[in-house]
Design a protein around this motif. Structure first.
Motif, PDB file in Angstrom:
ATOM      1  N   ALA A 117       0.898  -1.197   0.009  1.00  0.00           N
ATOM      2  CA  ALA A 117       0.072  -0.136  -0.075  1.00  0.00           C
ATOM      3  C   ALA A 117       0.793   1.304   0.029  1.00  0.00           C
ATOM      4  CB  ALA A 117      -0.922  -0.032   1.147  1.00  0.00           C
ATOM      5  N   GLN A 118       1.718   1.145   0.589  1.00  0.00           N
ATOM      6  CA  GLN A 118       2.883   2.517   0.583  1.00  0.00           C
ATOM      7  C   GLN A 118       3.472   2.670  -0.840  1.00  0.00           C
ATOM      8  OE1 GLN A 118       5.950   2.033   3.809  1.00  0.00           O
ATOM      9  NE2 GLN A 118       7.246   3.825   2.747  1.00  0.00           N
ATOM     10  N   LYS A 119       3.674   1.664  -1.455  1.00  0.00           N
ATOM     11  CA  LYS A 119       4.090   2.009  -2.807  1.00  0.00           C
ATOM     12  C   LYS A 119       3.291   2.665  -3.596  1.00  0.00           C
ATOM     13  CE  LYS A 119       7.769  -1.998  -2.561  1.00  0.00           C
ATOM     14  NZ  LYS A 119       7.935  -3.182  -3.238  1.00  0.00           N
ATOM     15  N   GLU A 120       1.964   2.278  -3.354  1.00  0.00           N
ATOM     16  CA  GLU A 120       0.855   3.024  -4.191  1.00  0.00           C
ATOM     17  C   GLU A 120       0.396   4.020  -3.502  1.00  0.00           C
ATOM     18  OE1 GLU A 120      -1.741  -0.483  -4.777  1.00  0.00           O
ATOM     19  OE2 GLU A 120      -0.416  -1.593  -5.821  1.00  0.00           O
ATOM     20  N   LYS A 121       1.122   4.497  -2.468  1.00  0.00           N
ATOM     21  CA  LYS A 121       0.490   5.669  -1.628  1.00  0.00           C
ATOM     22  C   LYS A 121      -1.005   5.511  -1.199  1.00  0.00           C
ATOM     23  CE  LYS A 121       3.887   8.641  -3.839  1.00  0.00           C
ATOM     24  NZ  LYS A 121       4.024   9.839  -4.601  1.00  0.00           N
ATOM     25  N   GLN A 122      -1.398   4.397  -0.726  1.00  0.00           N
ATOM     26  CA  GLN A 122      -2.834   4.240  -0.355  1.00  0.00           C
ATOM     27  C   GLN A 122      -2.652   4.245   1.173  1.00  0.00           C
ATOM     28  OE1 GLN A 122      -3.946   0.319  -1.803  1.00  0.00           O
ATOM     29  NE2 GLN A 122      -4.424   1.301  -4.053  1.00  0.00           N
ATOM     30  N   TRP A 123      -3.830   4.951   1.618  1.00  0.00           N
ATOM     31  CA  TRP A 123      -3.986   4.994   3.059  1.00  0.00           C
ATOM     32  C   TRP A 123      -5.238   4.146   3.342  1.00  0.00           C
ATOM     33  CZ3 TRP A 123      -1.197   7.405   7.110  1.00  0.00           C
ATOM     34  CH2 TRP A 123      -1.883   7.399   8.553  1.00  0.00           C
ATOM     35  N   GLN A 124      -4.930   2.899   3.786  1.00  0.00           N
ATOM     36  CA  GLN A 124      -6.340   2.031   4.166  1.00  0.00           C
ATOM     37  C   GLN A 124      -6.183   0.933   5.131  1.00  0.00           C
ATOM     38  OE1 GLN A 124      -7.311  -0.484   0.760  1.00  0.00           O
ATOM     39  NE2 GLN A 124      -9.097  -1.139   1.780  1.00  0.00           N
ATOM     40  N   GLN A 125      -6.937   1.191   6.206  1.00  0.00           N
ATOM     41  CA  GLN A 125      -6.663   0.330   7.529  1.00  0.00           C
ATOM     42  C   GLN A 125      -7.350  -1.011   6.955  1.00  0.00           C
ATOM     43  OE1 GLN A 125      -8.549   2.602  10.563  1.00  0.00           O
ATOM     44  NE2 GLN A 125      -6.922   3.901  10.883  1.00  0.00           N
ATOM     45  N   LYS A 126      -6.649  -2.217   7.421  1.00  0.00           N
ATOM     46  CA  LYS A 126      -6.995  -3.409   7.413  1.00  0.00           C
ATOM     47  C   LYS A 126      -7.421  -4.114   8.570  1.00  0.00           C
ATOM     48  CE  LYS A 126      -3.944  -3.523   3.090  1.00  0.00           C
ATOM     49  NZ  LYS A 126      -5.210  -3.250   2.169  1.00  0.00           N
ATOM     50  N   PRO A 127      -8.223  -5.283   8.539  1.00  0.00           N
ATOM     51  CA  PRO A 127      -8.437  -6.045   9.766  1.00  0.00           C
ATOM     52  C   PRO A 127      -7.211  -6.732  10.083  1.00  0.00           C
ATOM     53  CG  PRO A 127      -9.573  -6.984   8.031  1.00  0.00           C
ATOM     54  CD  PRO A 127      -8.942  -5.791   7.719  1.00  0.00           C
ATOM     55  N   TYR A 128      -6.986  -7.161  11.275  1.00  0.00           N
ATOM     56  CA  TYR A 128      -5.820  -8.040  11.750  1.00  0.00           C
ATOM     57  C   TYR A 128      -6.107  -9.188  12.822  1.00  0.00           C
ATOM     58  CZ  TYR A 128      -5.614  -4.649  15.481  1.00  0.00           C
ATOM     59  OH  TYR A 128      -6.125  -3.993  16.484  1.00  0.00           O
TER      60      TYR A 128
END
Length: 309
Positions: A117-128
């Protein structure tokens, strides 16, 4: 009475220097530069060339410089009275546990997803997942496997473990035999392979067995590359039954540049570094066995050539 060092894919010079410092009166030579092959009684090996020890007819002890011995037993025609020993070092167990724990936490907290996500500059929280709701299965309960299973249970994971013979560990559900293997695999989120290599369990990480893991299961292989059926892993990753794999060991090492594992986005590769033998502490074990050969005393960390471990 002298020592020969027979290594592939490992620098023998530091071992020669460490042993010479502790055995100043011993002759320690690196193959192929051996003055008198008949004088060799002790061989220090790592993945030696096939039947290379036949060049030394008086070898009595063959010492692996790692925890594994199959690279010796399967490649050499050993005399019936030859003793094979290995390195058993508490540091190896501790290092491998730290490696495995790092891989587990990185997976359940989805660090790889955030790197993408960082490489694509995406800010998205994911379940863990959490430690308490993660089920771990371990294949192999030797000295290292027992340490890993015990420590993971202490951390708070639900831990199951399988071995070829019956064993008991506190806070770990232990299984053995064919039925026990399936019980270890079922309802498991992360499978860790720490088995030694024998003909009976080669290819144990196959489509049938890995399919038993939970949907989105994860594989960590720190056992042997020969345990894994590579195409079966790729199939399960590509059909999304497994979510990923952390692989530290391979059938061919170094891993060939054209191998499909390099480019698979859900496979993490490390170059056989989960637990690297410490020369300073391990050389003490070698020295002990060399002196035992000289003095007619019992050797330490002897393995069964018949069993392969």
């Amino acid at each position: 009475m002298s020592i020969v060092i027979c290594f592939n894919n490992k620098d023998p010079k530091p071992w020669q220097e460490a042993l010479q410092a502790k055995l100043p009166n011993a002759t320690i030579e690196i193959y192929p530069n051996v003055t008198d092959p008949k004088a060799i009684t002790f061989a220090l090996c790592w993945k030696p060339e096939s039947n290379i020890l036949a060049k030394f007819p008086n070898v009595k002890v063959v010492q692996s410089v790692g925890a594994s011995v199959e690279h010796i037993i399967q490649s050499q025609d050993l005399a019936s009275d030859c003793v094979v020993t290995r390195i058993v070092d508490d540091r190896l167990s501790k290092d491998l546990f730290e490696f495995v724990l790092t891989g587990i936490l990185s997976h359940i907290k989805r660090f790889a997803d955030y790197q993408k996500a960082q490489k694509e500059k995406q800010w998205q929280q994911k379940p863990y997942k959490t430690i308490q709701n993660t089920s771990i299965g371990i294949l192999g309960l030797g000295k290292i496997g027992t340490h890993v299973a015990t420590k993971l249970a202490q951390v708070g994971f639900t831990v199951k473990a399988w071995s070829r013979s019956e064993k008991t560990l506190e806070n770990v559900s232990c299984f053995h035999g064919n039925e026990g293997l399936i019980n270890t695999l079922k309802n498991t989120d992360i499978l860790i392979n720490i088995l030694p290599l024998t003909s009976a369990i080669e290819n144990i990480l196959n489509l049938k067995h890995l399919s038993q893991l939970n949907k989105n299961g994860y594989l960590i292989n720190v056992g042997r590359g020969e345990h894994l059926v590579e195409n079966d892993l790729l199939t399960l990753l590509n059909n999304q039954h497994l979510s990923g794999a952390l692989l530290d060991v391979f059938r061919t090492e170094p891993l060939p540049e054209d191998h499909p594992f390099w480019k698979h986005e859900n496979i993490t590769i490390t170059p056989h570094i989960a637990a690297i033998t410490n020369i300073e502490t391990a050389s003490d074990i070698v020295v002990s066995n060399y002196k035992s050969l000289s003095n007619g005393k019992e050797f330490i960390n002897v393995v069964s050539i018949q069993k392969g471990y």
